[in-house]
Design a protein around this motif. Structure first.
Motif, mmCIF file in Angstrom:
data_model
loop_
_atom_site.group_PDB
_atom_site.id
_atom_site.type_symbol
_atom_site.label_atom_id
_atom_site.label_comp_id
_atom_site.label_asym_id
_atom_site.label_seq_id
_atom_site.Cartn_x
_atom_site.Cartn_y
_atom_site.Cartn_z
ATOM 1 N N TYR A 1 -2.455 -5.389 -20.435
ATOM 2 C CA TYR A 1 -2.400 -6.033 -19.125
ATOM 3 C C TYR A 1 -3.811 -6.330 -18.625
ATOM 4 C CZ TYR A 1 -1.515 -6.872 -14.203
ATOM 5 O OH TYR A 1 -1.495 -7.433 -12.959
ATOM 6 N N PHE B 1 5.716 -15.960 -20.762
ATOM 7 C CA PHE B 1 5.595 -14.632 -20.161
ATOM 8 C C PHE B 1 4.129 -14.293 -19.932
ATOM 9 C CE2 PHE B 1 5.759 -10.222 -19.496
ATOM 10 C CZ PHE B 1 7.069 -9.816 -19.337
ATOM 11 N N ILE B 2 3.321 -14.525 -20.957
ATOM 12 C CA ILE B 2 1.905 -14.181 -20.861
ATOM 13 C C ILE B 2 1.216 -15.034 -19.810
ATOM 14 C CG2 ILE B 2 -0.261 -14.396 -22.164
ATOM 15 C CD1 ILE B 2 0.992 -12.914 -24.348
ATOM 16 N N ILE C 1 -5.518 -10.127 -17.822
ATOM 17 C CA ILE C 1 -6.091 -10.511 -16.529
ATOM 18 C C ILE C 1 -7.568 -10.853 -16.717
ATOM 19 C CG2 ILE C 1 -6.508 -9.741 -14.156
ATOM 20 C CD1 ILE C 1 -3.553 -10.120 -14.795
ATOM 21 N N ARG D 1 4.959 -16.996 -24.827
ATOM 22 C CA ARG D 1 3.854 -17.786 -24.289
ATOM 23 C C ARG D 1 3.951 -17.896 -22.775
ATOM 24 N NH1 ARG D 1 0.845 -21.201 -27.623
ATOM 25 N NH2 ARG D 1 1.193 -20.580 -29.764
ATOM 26 N N VAL E 1 2.106 -13.600 -16.379
ATOM 27 C CA VAL E 1 1.364 -12.391 -16.022
ATOM 28 C C VAL E 1 -0.062 -12.748 -15.635
ATOM 29 C CG1 VAL E 1 0.411 -10.240 -16.918
ATOM 30 C CG2 VAL E 1 2.764 -10.848 -17.404
ATOM 31 N N MET E 2 -0.673 -13.663 -16.393
ATOM 32 C CA MET E 2 -2.049 -14.044 -16.083
ATOM 33 C C MET E 2 -2.131 -14.716 -14.722
ATOM 34 S SD MET E 2 -3.155 -15.375 -19.845
ATOM 35 C CE MET E 2 -4.899 -15.477 -19.876
ATOM 36 N N SER F 1 10.666 -7.222 -2.759
ATOM 37 C CA SER F 1 9.315 -6.688 -2.838
ATOM 38 C C SER F 1 8.338 -7.664 -2.214
ATOM 39 C CB SER F 1 8.916 -6.396 -4.282
ATOM 40 O OG SER F 1 8.550 -7.583 -4.929
ATOM 41 N N ALA F 2 7.350 -7.099 -1.526
ATOM 42 C CA ALA F 2 6.317 -7.936 -0.904
ATOM 43 C C ALA F 2 5.613 -8.756 -1.975
ATOM 44 C CB ALA F 2 5.313 -7.049 -0.170
ATOM 45 N N ILE G 1 7.717 -11.785 -2.855
ATOM 46 C CA ILE G 1 7.689 -12.747 -1.748
ATOM 47 C C ILE G 1 6.342 -13.466 -1.717
ATOM 48 C CG2 ILE G 1 7.694 -12.957 0.781
ATOM 49 C CD1 ILE G 1 9.688 -10.549 0.755
ATOM 50 N N MET H 1 0.813 -1.210 0.000
ATOM 51 C CA MET H 1 0.000 0.000 0.000
ATOM 52 C C MET H 1 0.852 1.268 0.000
ATOM 53 S SD MET H 1 -3.209 -0.865 0.058
ATOM 54 C CE MET H 1 -3.954 0.618 0.723
ATOM 55 N N PHE I 1 -9.669 -5.634 -8.547
ATOM 56 C CA PHE I 1 -8.212 -5.756 -8.535
ATOM 57 C C PHE I 1 -7.579 -4.798 -9.552
ATOM 58 C CE2 PHE I 1 -4.629 -7.885 -10.768
ATOM 59 C CZ PHE I 1 -3.699 -7.847 -9.751
ATOM 60 N N GLY J 1 -1.221 -12.116 -11.756
ATOM 61 C CA GLY J 1 -2.185 -11.045 -11.544
ATOM 62 C C GLY J 1 -3.399 -11.514 -10.767
ATOM 63 N N MET J 2 -3.601 -12.827 -10.709
ATOM 64 C CA MET J 2 -4.792 -13.314 -10.023
ATOM 65 C C MET J 2 -4.527 -13.423 -8.540
ATOM 66 S SD MET J 2 -6.599 -16.033 -12.502
ATOM 67 C CE MET J 2 -5.139 -17.018 -12.718
ATOM 68 N N LYS J 3 -5.512 -12.982 -7.765
ATOM 69 C CA LYS J 3 -5.294 -13.014 -6.318
ATOM 70 C C LYS J 3 -5.763 -14.326 -5.725
ATOM 71 C CE LYS J 3 -4.342 -8.658 -4.661
ATOM 72 N NZ LYS J 3 -4.586 -7.603 -3.735
#
Lengths: 278, 295
Positions: B174, A268-269, B178, A266, A272-273, A153-154, A157, A120, B219, A276-278
């Motif tokens: 991006y 890399f994408i 997602i 491939r 990222v996908m 970086s958090a 981690i 934050m 998000f 990015g998901m929590k």
């Protein structure tokens, strides 16, 4: 799955492909134009008529540029800074991620919450105090000063913890019964299992640190300490203002990211996908 | 038993030892800076590294009535909300097309995503050359079509929106990725059941896809707002904050106040205020969007 293309009337399909073609063109054209500019002569530039395909390709721009500014040094600096940061992430992020994923100790929950709370605190907020801190430690205009604010970086981690959590506890407990301590378990069992995650971490860290612009702008005070990002801005301002040579510099800055992306595209994408998901 | 008290104590000790560098690092580089920043914001000049006079909360009261601060704050809100809304809308549109069996969809995804991973230095260079009022290709195309030309980044009325569109161009890939990941995670049975009940495609999109994407939207909205509220590279590289301060984003104003006018105290106060705004915005987004997640 429901999506536009599956429910294809012929009209929908045509519209879908037209929209995609326009999107691809819009994404690609600026790059094509930059490459074109980098191959144009001064006469092409000053003609006042935009040219997409130059009649003669002026490859000499790529020779000239190295003589106008210490470009090789800029590139070396970028690799030292982004490479140093990536190495530190690879050392600390998975280790701390392991501690939070698989070790038990009092205060774990509080410490993990404290770690996540750093997400934050945006970089912009830390910019001025980090400058003060870096100045107090005598690290202005040094590689250490450029590297340290990004050393851990958090986010990294957290990502590593997510990859380590699914490793079966039985496997780790079995090793503990055999007398292995957690450092050995981490090194022999956990690290080999998360190699793809380490590659993800390295790739994302390197690419984004290679682009870092703001922090070098603040702490670097001499030309030869500049990474390529701020080096190129300097170029644009002080060495020349011609679009062709600026574009040549842009192409050189763009090539490492492009090659890395091309080879790992491939993967890399998918990274990222996933990340990015929590 | 292996799990004796002493073994637990030894594991805890090892854990603390392994965490020590991390704790020291985050304390020094994340938490301590907030303390320094607040401390510095109580001074005029260059607290901690140069000449400074204690000013109490004067920097904050000055900031609240500073016309330039108010203006750049408003510009920043327009920029952050505009960029975020457009990025999410276009990203979702592209994702809903590209999550299906479209020919060459992985290649198309890669191409649209690529601008996200390049430096803003390159982005600025490309778009400034394309939009150059004299030699730029956009204006030449407009001339060819008999339409009026425009100095897009050099006119106060168009500069901010031009900058927003350039940021959307860079970031949209991006959001798209997602969203694709999230759409692919929606169970197909939901759509099958809906189509048996006779739902139209747009109804399925509004009643199934959109609500189920709410956590993803939250998000993306939060991370986009946080990053756009502190954007410096875009105005610094595209416009220098001009014309007539029309694109002077808050963070760029703070940057210049701190590092060009060297009023580090005042800049710290501005920066600290933005920190609070970012916390509030994040909090509100969680409240508002979380309500929609529960449906």
């Amino acid at each position: 799955m429901a999506n536009l293309a599956e429910r294809k009337g012929p009209v929908t399909s045509v519209v879908v492909y037209a929209v995609l073609a326009a999107a691809v063109l819009l994404a690609v054209f600026p790059f094509v134009y930059m490459i074109s500019l980098s191959l144009q002569s001064d006469a092409d530039i000053y003609s006042g008529i935009p040219i997409v395909i130059p009649e003669t390709l002026q490859f000499s721009n790529y020779v000239d540029i190295w003589q106008r500014a210490p470009f090789a040094r800029f590139i070396l600096n970028s690799f030292i800074i982004a490479g140093g940061i990536t190495a530190l992430h690879l050392i600390f992020d998975p280790l701390i991620g392991y501690v939070f994923a698989k070790m038990n100790f009092p205060g774990k929950g509080v410490m993990f919450a404290g770690l996540l709370s750093t997400l934050m605190i945006p970089f912009f907020i830390r910019m001025i105090p980090l400058y003060i801190l870096t100045a107090q430690m005598g690290m202005l205009n040094t590689y250490q000063g450029l590297i340290m604010p990004f050393a851990m970086s958090a986010y990294g981690i957290f990502l590593m913890r997510q990859f380590i959590l699914p490793i079966p506890n039985d496997l780790i407990d079995a090793a503990r019964i055999d007398g292995a301590n957690d450092l050995i378990i981490y090194w022999r069992i956990v690290l080999p299992q998360i190699k793809p995650a380490l590659a993800t971490l390295a790739l994302l860290t390197f690419v984004f640190q290679f682009n870092e612009f703001l922090w070098p702008l603040i702490v670097v005070s001499t030309t030869e300490m500049r990474p390529i990002t701020t080096g190129l801005t300097l170029f644009n301002q002080e060495f020349f203002t011609q679009w062709n040579l600026t574009a040549t510099g842009g192409v050189i800055l763009f090539v490492p990211s492009f090659l890395l992306f091309l080879v790992t595209q491939r993967y890399f994408i998918r990274s990222v996908m996933m990340s990015g998901m929590k | 038993m292996l799990r004796s008290t002493t073994w637990r104590q030894r594991q805890a000790l090892l854990a603390y030892a392994l965490l020590l560098p991390g704790i020291a690092y985050f304390a020094l580089y994340f938490f301590y800076p907030i303390v320094i920043e607040f401390w510095a914001s109580l001074f005029r000049g260059q607290p901690l590294i140069g000449n400074a006079q204690f000013a109490g909360f004067a920097n904050y009261t000055t900031a609240l009535s500073d016309a330039m601060v108010q203006r750049s704050f408003l510009i920043t809100l327009v920029y952050a909300v505009g960029t975020t809304a457009l990025t999410l809308a276009v990203g979702l549109g592209l994702a809903s097309v590209l999550s299906g069996p479209v020919r060459a969809n992985t290649a198309v995804r890669a191409v649209i995503f690529f601008p996200y991973i390049i430096s803003f230095v390159i982005v600025a260079l490309m778009w400034k050359s394309l939009l150059d009022p004299y030699t730029g290709i956009l204006n030449s195309a407009l001339v060819a079509l008999g339409l009026p030309t425009q100095n897009w980044l050099g006119t106060p009325s168009t500069a901010l929106w031009t900058m927003i569109l350039i940021s959307v161009w860079k970031d949209v890939g991006y959001a798209m990725l997602i969203y694709i990941a999230a759409i692919q995670g929606i169970p197909a049975q939901l759509y099958e059941a809906a189509s048996i009940d006779g739902a139209k495609p747009h109804q399925m999109f509004l009643r199934i896809t959109l609500p189920l994407l709410a956590p993803t939207t939250l998000f993306l909205a939060v991370i986009s707002m946080i990053s756009q509220l502190q954007e410096i590279a875009a105005p610094y590289l595209l416009t220098g904050g001009g014309p007539a301060n029309a694109t002077r984003l808050f963070s760029m104003h703070v940057f210049e106040t701190a590092f060009e006018r060297l009023d580090i105290g005042y800049a710290s106060a501005l920066s600290f205020m933005m920190f609070i705004v970012i916390l509030i915005v994040t909090f509100i987004q969680f409240k508002v969007l979380n309500r929609e997640v529960v449906y």
